[in-house]
Design a protein around this motif. Structure first.
Motif, PDB file in Angstrom:
ATOM      1  N   ALA A 132      55.200  83.269  24.273  1.00  0.00           N
ATOM      2  CA  ALA A 132      55.214  83.574  26.005  1.00  0.00           C
ATOM      3  C   ALA A 132      54.215  82.464  26.676  1.00  0.00           C
ATOM      4  O   ALA A 132      54.819  82.301  27.743  1.00  0.00           O
ATOM      5  CB  ALA A 132      54.807  85.123  25.978  1.00  0.00           C
ATOM      6  N   MET A 133      53.243  82.053  26.001  1.00  0.00           N
ATOM      7  CA  MET A 133      52.657  81.112  26.498  1.00  0.00           C
ATOM      8  C   MET A 133      52.997  79.654  26.192  1.00  0.00           C
ATOM      9  O   MET A 133      52.475  78.907  26.807  1.00  0.00           O
ATOM     10  CB  MET A 133      50.976  81.192  25.885  1.00  0.00           C
ATOM     11  CG  MET A 133      50.237  82.057  25.969  1.00  0.00           C
ATOM     12  SD  MET A 133      48.722  82.446  25.411  1.00  0.00           S
ATOM     13  CE  MET A 133      47.678  81.254  26.227  1.00  0.00           C
ATOM     14  N   GLY A 134      54.253  79.548  25.705  1.00  0.00           N
ATOM     15  CA  GLY A 134      54.571  78.073  25.797  1.00  0.00           C
ATOM     16  C   GLY A 134      54.303  77.101  24.409  1.00  0.00           C
ATOM     17  O   GLY A 134      54.475  75.941  24.604  1.00  0.00           O
ATOM     18  N   TYR A 135      53.537  77.623  23.476  1.00  0.00           N
ATOM     19  CA  TYR A 135      53.058  76.639  22.423  1.00  0.00           C
ATOM     20  C   TYR A 135      54.302  76.222  21.713  1.00  0.00           C
ATOM     21  O   TYR A 135      55.168  76.954  21.599  1.00  0.00           O
ATOM     22  CB  TYR A 135      52.289  77.547  21.502  1.00  0.00           C
ATOM     23  CG  TYR A 135      50.986  77.972  22.120  1.00  0.00           C
ATOM     24  CD1 TYR A 135      50.329  77.357  23.234  1.00  0.00           C
ATOM     25  CD2 TYR A 135      49.959  79.091  21.405  1.00  0.00           C
ATOM     26  CE1 TYR A 135      49.225  77.919  23.852  1.00  0.00           C
ATOM     27  CE2 TYR A 135      48.933  79.421  21.873  1.00  0.00           C
ATOM     28  CZ  TYR A 135      48.352  78.763  23.117  1.00  0.00           C
ATOM     29  OH  TYR A 135      47.123  79.297  23.698  1.00  0.00           O
ATOM     30  N   SER A 136      53.898  74.982  21.311  1.00  0.00           N
ATOM     31  CA  SER A 136      54.996  74.260  20.427  1.00  0.00           C
ATOM     32  C   SER A 136      55.383  74.991  19.119  1.00  0.00           C
ATOM     33  O   SER A 136      54.379  75.774  18.561  1.00  0.00           O
ATOM     34  CB  SER A 136      54.550  72.988  20.460  1.00  0.00           C
ATOM     35  OG  SER A 136      53.551  72.915  19.408  1.00  0.00           O
ATOM     36  N   THR A 137      56.359  74.828  18.435  1.00  0.00           N
ATOM     37  CA  THR A 137      56.777  75.272  17.281  1.00  0.00           C
ATOM     38  C   THR A 137      55.911  74.946  16.100  1.00  0.00           C
ATOM     39  O   THR A 137      55.001  75.765  15.392  1.00  0.00           O
ATOM     40  CB  THR A 137      58.187  74.950  16.751  1.00  0.00           C
ATOM     41  OG1 THR A 137      58.869  75.540  17.666  1.00  0.00           O
ATOM     42  CG2 THR A 137      58.513  75.735  15.395  1.00  0.00           C
ATOM     43  N   ALA A 138      55.278  73.563  16.063  1.00  0.00           N
ATOM     44  CA  ALA A 138      54.492  73.125  15.067  1.00  0.00           C
ATOM     45  C   ALA A 138      52.923  73.756  15.286  1.00  0.00           C
ATOM     46  O   ALA A 138      52.420  74.006  14.260  1.00  0.00           O
ATOM     47  CB  ALA A 138      54.462  71.585  15.191  1.00  0.00           C
ATOM     48  N   ARG A 139      52.616  73.902  16.534  1.00  0.00           N
ATOM     49  CA  ARG A 139      51.451  74.489  16.760  1.00  0.00           C
ATOM     50  C   ARG A 139      51.378  76.203  16.292  1.00  0.00           C
ATOM     51  O   ARG A 139      50.553  76.447  15.873  1.00  0.00           O
ATOM     52  CB  ARG A 139      50.951  74.539  18.400  1.00  0.00           C
ATOM     53  CG  ARG A 139      49.493  75.363  18.486  1.00  0.00           C
ATOM     54  CD  ARG A 139      49.057  74.766  20.030  1.00  0.00           C
ATOM     55  NE  ARG A 139      47.742  75.423  20.228  1.00  0.00           N
ATOM     56  CZ  ARG A 139      47.343  75.405  21.733  1.00  0.00           C
ATOM     57  NH1 ARG A 139      47.959  74.899  22.427  1.00  0.00           N
ATOM     58  NH2 ARG A 139      46.047  76.002  21.800  1.00  0.00           N
ATOM     59  N   ARG A 140      52.477  77.038  16.472  1.00  0.00           N
ATOM     60  CA  ARG A 140      52.557  78.225  16.017  1.00  0.00           C
ATOM     61  C   ARG A 140      52.352  78.412  14.588  1.00  0.00           C
ATOM     62  O   ARG A 140      51.934  79.142  14.022  1.00  0.00           O
ATOM     63  CB  ARG A 140      53.801  78.878  16.665  1.00  0.00           C
ATOM     64  CG  ARG A 140      53.630  79.283  18.130  1.00  0.00           C
ATOM     65  CD  ARG A 140      54.953  79.823  18.759  1.00  0.00           C
ATOM     66  NE  ARG A 140      55.819  78.906  19.269  1.00  0.00           N
ATOM     67  CZ  ARG A 140      56.939  79.015  19.440  1.00  0.00           C
ATOM     68  NH1 ARG A 140      57.674  80.245  19.313  1.00  0.00           N
ATOM     69  NH2 ARG A 140      57.750  78.069  20.272  1.00  0.00           N
ATOM     70  N   ILE A 141      52.953  77.354  13.920  1.00  0.00           N
ATOM     71  CA  ILE A 141      53.263  77.415  12.420  1.00  0.00           C
ATOM     72  C   ILE A 141      51.697  76.968  11.971  1.00  0.00           C
ATOM     73  O   ILE A 141      51.113  78.059  11.128  1.00  0.00           O
ATOM     74  CB  ILE A 141      54.343  76.566  12.017  1.00  0.00           C
ATOM     75  CG1 ILE A 141      55.657  77.227  12.338  1.00  0.00           C
ATOM     76  CG2 ILE A 141      54.227  76.516  10.291  1.00  0.00           C
ATOM     77  CD1 ILE A 141      57.003  76.058  11.805  1.00  0.00           C
ATOM     78  N   PHE A 142      51.119  75.844  12.125  1.00  0.00           N
ATOM     79  CA  PHE A 142      50.129  75.405  11.747  1.00  0.00           C
ATOM     80  C   PHE A 142      48.913  75.650  12.181  1.00  0.00           C
ATOM     81  O   PHE A 142      47.856  75.574  11.693  1.00  0.00           O
ATOM     82  CB  PHE A 142      50.291  73.867  11.646  1.00  0.00           C
ATOM     83  CG  PHE A 142      51.330  73.405  10.641  1.00  0.00           C
ATOM     84  CD1 PHE A 142      51.359  73.489   9.278  1.00  0.00           C
ATOM     85  CD2 PHE A 142      52.775  73.014  11.497  1.00  0.00           C
ATOM     86  CE1 PHE A 142      52.190  73.080   8.545  1.00  0.00           C
ATOM     87  CE2 PHE A 142      53.891  72.526  10.675  1.00  0.00           C
ATOM     88  CZ  PHE A 142      53.572  72.451   9.225  1.00  0.00           C
ATOM     89  N   LYS A 143      48.857  76.361  13.242  1.00  0.00           N
ATOM     90  CA  LYS A 143      47.618  76.924  13.962  1.00  0.00           C
ATOM     91  C   LYS A 143      47.407  78.353  13.975  1.00  0.00           C
ATOM     92  O   LYS A 143      46.404  78.807  13.893  1.00  0.00           O
ATOM     93  CB  LYS A 143      47.424  76.373  15.543  1.00  0.00           C
ATOM     94  CG  LYS A 143      46.280  76.653  16.045  1.00  0.00           C
ATOM     95  CD  LYS A 143      46.093  75.987  17.375  1.00  0.00           C
ATOM     96  CE  LYS A 143      44.486  76.245  18.364  1.00  0.00           C
ATOM     97  NZ  LYS A 143      43.516  75.637  17.268  1.00  0.00           N
TER      98      LYS A 143
END
Length: 356
Positions: free
Chosen positions: A251-262
């Motif tokens: 919902a905050m608009g994080y990128s896919t890579a950030r959601r996976i690796f962070k």
């Protein structure tokens, strides 16, 4: 309905006693402060070091690393150059012929037979010498460097491939998940050891340099060994991606890579660390097996597997010269047990249900 006086009295006494207990628990003693101030990292470390096997594993691996990397600073005997050269000299005659087969001249060759081969342990050579006159104790140290370094590199490459592909499969699902999982199924059906023997033979026939041969071989082994890590990561991410914090991140608009690796990968890091630790012992055994079969590290480069290989060619060394092959076998056992002990300790320490 009114309570009788006796019951009221008992109830008041029980309430007072309970209040005193609660007050005593709320009183911060030094022990309570220590427990409440422990961070998750310190809690994991405390659980890890409480396990005797974990401490034993750390001591075993620390001793091996000190032996392999710091040992050559104090013990420098290496090859036949320091061997006993006082033996007799043998002479042989060699005929040098031209293209037509006519003898041009005869030369006499002198060979020094004083090389101290298969020497017993002594003050000059702590573990004796091998069949080529090389000091076994020194080769054991340098062989450990190579065996441990190759195993670490192979495990990190395997883990990287497994985390990336497993993370993508678990997060996206659908067609992407099906393709990656079917690739895993195919790779898991392949017999790893026979496949490595075939690849090693192909590399050897193509004249690959011995300086890079074993690294290339272990790199190819990693390409067939990432499936277990990928399945582990995928299964965990399939569960975690539906959690509330992932919905908030989306919902905050994080990128896919950030959601996976962070956000996803750090939450499954304990399982990844345990799996990597267990895989280190397996990689050492793989390297030793390939070297034993003649498809690993080649002489004169030392490794623990190469030092054992000689017993497959000469049974007299197997029966009469334990000092040639025994120490390297013991080092392999210590390394594998050490990694397994640490892996078991990490698994218990990182268990969120563990309270003690």
């Amino acid at each position: 309905m009114e309570l009788n006086e006796e019951f009221k009295t008992e109830l008041e006494e029980y309430t007072d006693a309970e209040t005193e207990v609660i007050s005593a628990e709320d009183t911060e003693t030094p022990l309570d402060k220590n427990v409440r101030l422990l961070s998750p990292t310190r809690m994991v470390l405390r659980r890890f070091f409480r396990s005797k096997l974990s401490v034993v594993g750390l001591i075993m691996l620390a001793s091996l690393f000190l032996f392999c990397w710091a040992g050559p600073l104090f013990y420098t005997r290496w090859s036949k150059t320091d061997s006993d050269r006082s033996g007799a000299i043998e002479y042989s005659i060699e005929e040098v012929k031209d293209e037509n087969g006519e003898i041009l001249f005869i030369q006499v060759l002198a060979t020094n037979t004083g090389v101290n081969m298969l020497a017993k342990p002594s003050a000059d050579h702590l573990l004796g010498t091998d069949e080529q006159g090389m000091d076994i104790f020194t080769r054991l140290m340098y062989g450990g460097r190579l065996s441990l370094s190759i195993s670490f590199l192979a495990v990190f490459l395997t883990a990287s491939l497994g985390i990336i592909l497993g993370g993508i499969a678990g997060y996206y699902g659908g067609l992407v998940d099906n393709i990656i999982m079917r690739i895993c199924d195919v790779l898991m059906c392949l017999p790893t050891l026979p496949l490595m023997l075939i690849i090693g033979t192909v590399l050897d026939s193509n004249g690959v340099s011995q300086d890079y041969y074993i690294y290339l071989l272990m790199g190819l082994l990693s390409l067939f060994s990432w499936t277990g890590m990928a399945r582990l990561v995928r299964g965990q991410i399939l569960y975690l991606r539906e959690q509330e914090y992932m919905v908030a991140a989306e919902a905050m608009g994080y990128s896919t890579a950030r959601r996976i690796f962070k956000h996803l990968i750090p939450n499954i890091l304990p399982q990844i660390l345990v799996s990597m630790t267990m895989s280190l012992g397996s990689m050492i055994l793989y390297e030793s097996t390939l070297s034993y079969l003649g498809l690993g590290v080649r002489v004169p480069f030392p490794s623990w597997g190469t030092m054992i290989e000689i017993i497959s060619k000469r049974t007299d060394i197997l029966q009469n010269h334990f000092n040639v092959w025994g120490p390297s076998g013991i080092c392999i056992i210590i390394a594998v047990l050490g990694f397994n002990f640490i892996g078991d300790g990490l698994r218990d320490a990182l268990d969120p249900k563990q309270r003690r």
